[in-house]
Design an enzyme around this catalytic site. Sequence first.
Site, short mmCIF file in Angstrom:
data_model
loop_
_atom_site.label_atom_id
_atom_site.label_comp_id
_atom_site.label_asym_id
_atom_site.label_seq_id
_atom_site.Cartn_x
_atom_site.Cartn_y
_atom_site.Cartn_z
N LEU A 112 0.81 -1.21 0.00
CA LEU A 112 0.00 0.00 0.00
C LEU A 112 0.84 1.26 0.00
CD1 LEU A 112 -2.75 -1.03 2.59
CD2 LEU A 112 -2.87 -1.13 0.09
N VAL A 120 3.87 -0.54 4.32
CA VAL A 120 2.52 -0.97 4.71
C VAL A 120 1.95 -1.87 3.62
CG1 VAL A 120 0.20 -0.24 5.35
CG2 VAL A 120 2.17 1.15 6.02
N ASP A 227 -0.25 14.87 15.12
CA ASP A 227 0.03 14.77 13.68
C ASP A 227 -1.27 14.59 12.89
OD1 ASP A 227 1.56 14.80 11.40
OD2 ASP A 227 2.09 12.68 11.48
#
Length: 443
Positions: A112, A120, A227
């Site tokens: 991904l 990932v 974040d």
Amino acid sequence: MCVSDCLFCVLAEIVHEDVKMSSDGESDLASSSDDVQSPVRVRLRNKKISTEDINKRLSLPADIRLPDNYLEKFNVIGPALFEQPISRRLRRVSLSEIGFGKLETYIKLDKLGEGTYATVYKGRSKLTENLVALKEIRLEHEEGAPCTAIREVSLLKDLKHANIVTLHDIIHTQKSLTLVFEYLDKDLKQYLDDCGNMIHVHNVKLFLFQLLRGLSYCHRRKVLHRDLKPQNLLISDRGELKLADFGLARAKSIPTKTYSNEVVTLWYRPPDILLGSTDYSTHIDMWGVGCIFYEMTTGRPLFPGSTVEEELHFIFKLLGTPTEQSWPGISSNEEFVTSNYPQYRAERLSNHTPRLSSEGVQLLSEFLQFEGKKRISAEESMSHCYFSNLGNRVMSLPDTASIFSLPEIQLEKETTKPTATPDQGNRIIALVINISNGAASLL
């Protein structure tokens, strides 16, 4: 304690959400010695142990598929487990036998994304047949696991909420640390792209409420995300929004402690942090909420600066250059004084957000306050009149219940952006090739 021991201790707490440990490290599901002969235990001695019994005892999800022969083996050695307190070590061994903490339990399907420290993958769990996201963190031989990974694990194991991504498992090997998360189809940035940067105004409200709901849960536990950005907000097919990527998150337990000001992606970083403040609390996240709210409404980032100076310039151009009256103490901030920003007058937010109701504009302005202490909190925001048409029941849901468990809460259908025709696609490819060669003309 070494990193490996630390991670294995954390693993024992991850699966599943409902195990509570007493001060001696034992599960509070275990009874004291004076009720050893309880009717429940007598019944357990006289019957075969079922999958449901094991799931309940080990606090496993109901959809776990136990390995072949595990149930039979458990019926031979298992009754004793039900008659004594279950220690962390015993539970950890049981989880390992089922398949938790093992790479072979998960099948990699697609990559991904890839970053500096981690890759990932989309994967599938053999235990549930459900899709999962596998965050594979590369370990340096001398440095071990990055502190961001350990921080993410230690925080997420205690955050169990419908609007926070679930950490299912941890796999620690000599070369990598893999975090196994629930899989969601896309992030908010991808969602914006898919609907041509024009999210339905009702869906904006639902996404914002879920963001605030997850943040309020974190902030009550003194956890700062630090974040927030569209790429760190995951969205399911159902429309459930979940906070993800807690690598920069911190637990703020000591009021006087200061933190780094190198946090929060630049576009979503509040002005007090941009000007060097390291003394902050939960209000650090609320500025980012306002920026994301604006971006969902308009389809474009609010303050897309490329440097700290440019970011502050964009902020002051819209909200007005701060003065001692609008931001007490600003005149003694060395970075602000040195930069000598132009004296901008504040513009009307409503002129920049034509799709927002007056209530929405008011809420946006309460997020975008110069001083952190003046920003509205996540919990207060959820009671704002902007959300009044969602009804009262959405405010009293259990933490682990989705807002979509209420029949009156429905996601509106989005208008997706048109797909390029083959001819258009070829022209776009040609443009990209030409730009890469220094010519920006279409063929």
